[in-house]
Scaffold this motif. Structure first.
Motif, PDB file in Angstrom:
ATOM      1  N   GLU A 198      63.253  52.870  43.260  1.00  0.00           N
ATOM      2  CA  GLU A 198      62.487  53.841  42.462  1.00  0.00           C
ATOM      3  C   GLU A 198      62.805  55.253  42.943  1.00  0.00           C
ATOM      4  O   GLU A 198      62.714  55.546  44.133  1.00  0.00           O
ATOM      5  N   ASP A 242      55.616  55.297  34.408  1.00  0.00           N
ATOM      6  CA  ASP A 242      54.816  56.062  33.455  1.00  0.00           C
ATOM      7  C   ASP A 242      53.388  55.566  33.349  1.00  0.00           C
ATOM      8  O   ASP A 242      52.447  56.355  33.302  1.00  0.00           O
ATOM      9  N   LYS A 264      43.667  56.835  29.687  1.00  0.00           N
ATOM     10  CA  LYS A 264      42.398  56.119  29.469  1.00  0.00           C
ATOM     11  C   LYS A 264      41.273  56.723  30.301  1.00  0.00           C
ATOM     12  O   LYS A 264      40.113  56.740  29.893  1.00  0.00           O
ATOM     13  N   ASP A 300      60.696  49.869  28.330  1.00  0.00           N
ATOM     14  CA  ASP A 300      60.950  50.930  27.343  1.00  0.00           C
ATOM     15  C   ASP A 300      62.445  51.177  27.148  1.00  0.00           C
ATOM     16  O   ASP A 300      62.876  51.570  26.058  1.00  0.00           O
ATOM     17  N   THR A 350      53.161  48.683  28.027  1.00  0.00           N
ATOM     18  CA  THR A 350      53.187  48.096  29.366  1.00  0.00           C
ATOM     19  C   THR A 350      53.232  46.571  29.288  1.00  0.00           C
ATOM     20  O   THR A 350      53.989  45.932  30.024  1.00  0.00           O
TER      21      THR A 350
END
Ligand SMILES: Cc1cc2nc3c(=O)[nH]c(=O)nc-3n(C[C@H](O)[C@H](O)[C@H](O)COP(=O)(O)OP(=O)(O)OC[C@H]3O[C@@H](n4cnc5c(N)ncnc54)[C@H](O)[C@@H]3O)c2cc1C
Length: 718
Positions: A267, A274, A284, A545, A553
């Motif tokens: 990473e 994301d 949210k 994605d 997700t």
């Protein structure tokens, strides 16, 4: 039914009935032909062309109408016309007859079958479109597969008629030859079974296997060609290297570690990608604070005379970060290391199909060899090149979380799920929001009525939504940021003043800068993969994605399973990514959730459907919660309780949809939902009531009339 279809059906039925009524089936026996062989030979001798012509036409008719007798006629062909002529006659007549049967089946039944079972047949259709000729060829090679069944079934698939014709003819050559050849010795044959000995049947089976073996060999050759020029390491450092630690990468490496593979996860930015850092979680969290303010605003509807709230925007945004921090450990390096994943911080680059170079933040580089690679690099917000945007500046879903100062006027470009969720949240947080949408409605993937319903709510809450509009340019007038907006292509430009711009017009897959170009891995809007999520290098997979076609997700996690399992165990069994039941939700108020087809898709795809609708204004719990608005809409095939899709609009829609997802995934119909106890008074009862509406509309009226009579009789009798 159309007149032409009726006519053809009538003709076929009459011909078949006539065949059996006249006892012709008794003529098509081996014994009968043998008894009359001398007579037929004489006819052929005196009128060779006519005999051959009649034989040809008869053969075509028998096969076109799928009547019994084609095998016997093939033998007769050999007996009467000899090997070469018999072979030619039978080969062309059988292919022509088969194609006519195929066309009749297509004309009469294909539309009906596809509209009724189209969703279920999707995978078969795609397979036939891609490799139908190949499968037909293998079926034709083995005479054990019933000739007429293949004709009729193939007619229901999307295979092209000409492909069907020539592949059939080619595929049947060997079988035709054997039968016609046997016919030349008709005298020695007593039963049809006698024509093909077990040995011969085994040879046919082998012949049928041949194309499959040839295809495998061809695949191997193709594979070798793809990898040409790269040196495969003798041993590998890893079983799997995963690039990107978002939802797709985390789940892929989790699964790999769980099955004890040696896996490295790389990473370059933040663990969790994301969803955790700039997507699902912060959005949210923000929506939760915004909803609370909206509830305060509507306190009177709950009988509370006076409720007010004061808030500091920066504190709301800090809370959002707190939520992210709280969830962070789920995706942390520590957790994944504990799970058995070797996590590396750095930028990964694919340098060969079996090697990934990792550049650590301090610039040191390391190359790991690996059997498999999963690309899970995600997507980023797409920013259109609108003149002046560089002067006004902008936020995207990546950066909006840095805001600590409340926007006075927020201009939102885009009205997809992200644009809509954030527009409403900021509006409820007391920013003036102007939302600009190029298309004629917001949330365009959903049904028109859903878009309209949410739009009306947005407008009622004070969001200014400009449809059919686009920003032609941005400018700075003194300190004031302005957007020039064109609506419906009008030459009159509307000038909108704003202080904060949020660009939410879509997300572009991360495809460049990490080796795809150099390796020639094909990309379009996303990395191009096959159904197994393999790129052109079968050991390099893509998920999430970056692979599409969905950008959620849960779909990233779903694909991760296929990428991990197909990569680690693909030599034994590979699994096609299954997109048959994909749910999603947009967390606006009202919430919108969907699984499977909606009405606009069913109509566009020509899928016959019945719409069942239950209004949430009728639901006791919704009334008690002062949230009696929205609906549950379910699509089923006419007369069937099988669920084609469901859309729910209203509070808790994202949770309520789960029951339909489960039902669709496991083939449970509305009757099963209706027969399940749901707790009173809960929102989930809405699903059951929707099933009840369907049941009422599909009640067996005739049976009920008899039941009514029975009750009447019961009342009268002692
Ligand atoms: C505002 C917003 C709200 C959303 N809300 C929802 C929602 O409610 N529900 C839902 O299901 N989805 C939602 N989504 C979508 C969801 O966030 C994405 O679908 C999901 O994060 C995709 O995961 P991914 O693993 O494919 O990619 P990402 O999460 O983008 O992860 C990719 C990772 O790869 C890393 N990377 C890229 N290149 C390299 C490289 N060369 N080397 C090393 N690392 C690299 C990146 O740094 C990144 O961390 C939302 C998205 C946004 C923006």
């Amino acid at each position: 039914m159309k007149r032409s279809k009726l006519l053809l059906t009538g003709l076929i039925v009459v011909a078949i009935v006539a065949f059996f009524a006249s006892g012709l089936q008794h003529q098509f026996t081996l014994a009968n032909f043998k008894a009359q062989q001398a007579h037929f030979s004489e006819l052929n001798h005196t009128h060779p062309v006519v005999t051959a012509g009649v034989f040809f036409i008869l053969y075509v008719l028998v096969t076109a109408l799928s009547l019994p007798g084609a095998a016997i006629m093939t033998l007769v062909g050999g007996a009467l016309f000899g090997l070469l002529e018999g072979f030619l006659l039978v080969s062309f007549a059988s292919s022509l007859g088969a194609t006519l049967a195929f066309l009749a089946s297509r004309f009469l039944l294909k539309d009906w079958v596809q509209s009724r079972f189209g969703e279920r047949l999707k995978a078969i259709n795609q397979g036939v479109e891609k490799e139908g000729g190949f499968y037909l060829f293998t079926l034709r090679l083995v005479p054990a597969f019933p000739f007429f069944v293949i004709n009729l079934v193939m007619g229901l698939t999307p295979i092209k008629p000409f492909t069907f014709y020539w592949v059939s003819q080619l595929g049947m050559l060997a079988g035709t030859f054997v039968y016609v050849n046997a016919g030349t010795q008709l005298g020695e044959i007593n039963t049809l079974a006698g024509v093909v000995s077990p040995g011969l049947l085994a040879s046919f089976a082998l012949l049928g296997l041949f194309p499959l073996i040839a295809k495998k060999a061809l695949d191997q050759l193709k594979k070798a060609k793809v990898y040409k020029g790269f040196k495969k390491p003798k041993t590998f450092d890893r079983n799997l290297v995963v690039i990107g630690a978002g939802s797709a990468g985390l789940v892929t490496s989790y699964i790999a570690a769980a099955v004890r593979a040696k896996v490295t996860l790389v990473e370059k930015h933040r663990m969790g990608g994301d969803c955790l850092n700039t997507g699902c979680v912060p959005s949210k969290a923000l929506i939760r604070s915004a909803r609370f303010l909206s509830q305060i605003e509507n306190a009177k509807s709950l009988g509370i005379r006076d409720a007010t709230a004061t808030f500091a925007f920066s504190e709301v945004m800090e809370r959002v970060q707190r939520v992210v921090k709280t969830v962070e450990p789920h995706d942390s390096i520590a957790r994944y290391t504990e799970l058995g994943v070797d996590v590396r911080v750095g930028s990964a680059r694919i340098v060969s199909p079996w090697a990934v170079e990792i550049e650590a933040p301090d610039g040191t580089r390391e190359t790991l060899t690996t059997r498999n690679i999963t690309i899970a690099t995600g997507a980023r917000p797409f920013v259109p090149n609108i003149p002046g945007i560089e002067h006004t500046g902008y936020y995207t879903s990546d950066t909006i979380w840095e805001l600590r100062e409340q926007p006075e006027t927020l201009l939102v470009l885009g009205a997809g799920p992200i644009g809509c969720e954030l527009a409403q949240a900021f509006s409820r947080l007391e920013s003036k929001v102007v939302q600009i949408q190029q298309g004629d409605r917001i949330m365009p993937r959903e049904d028109q009525e859903v878009s309209q319903y949410v739009l009306e709510r947005f407008q009622a809450e004070g969001i200014q939504v400009l449809l059919n509009s686009e920003v032609v340019r941005f400018a700075l007038e003194g300190d004031q940021k302005v957007a020039f907006v064109q609506t419906n292509g009008s030459s009159q430009m509307q000038k909108i003043e704003f202080d904060t711009l949020l660009v939410a017009v879509g997300r572009a897959a991360n495809l460049t800068g990490f080796g795809l170009e150099e390796l020639g891995i094909e990309t379009g809007k996303t990395v191009i993969t096959n159904e197994y999520l393999q790129t052109k290098y079968p050991n390099i997979f893509a998920a999430g994605d970056v692979a599409g076609p969905y950008q959620f997700t849960h779909t990233a996690a779903h694909q991760a399973w296929y990428a991990a399992v197909n990569g680690l165990f693909g030599q034994f069994k590979r699994f096609k990514a299954d997109y048959s039941v994909i749910p999603w939700a947009t967390f606006t108020d009202p919430e919108v959730a969907r699984v499977g087809l909606n009405e606009q898709e069913a109509i566009a795809q020509g899928i016959a459907h019945e719409v069942t609708r239950y209004g949430l204004d009728d639901l006791d719990r919704a009334i008690a919660d002062e949230a009696a608005h929205g609906w549950v809409k379910v699509l089923t095939p006419p007369g069937s309780d099988r669920i084609l899709g469901a859309t729910i609009v209203g509070d808790h829609a994202g949770d309520l949809i789960a029951e339909f997802v489960l039902a669709m995934r496991h083939g449970l119909g509305l009757n099963k939902i209706l027969g399940t106890i749901h707790i009173y008074p809960t929102w989930t009862e809405a699903n059951k009531y929707a099933a009840g509406v369907w049941k009422k509309a599909n009640a067996p009226e005739t049976v009920l009339k008899w039941v009514e009579r029975f009750h009447r009789w019961q009342r009268k009798s002692k």
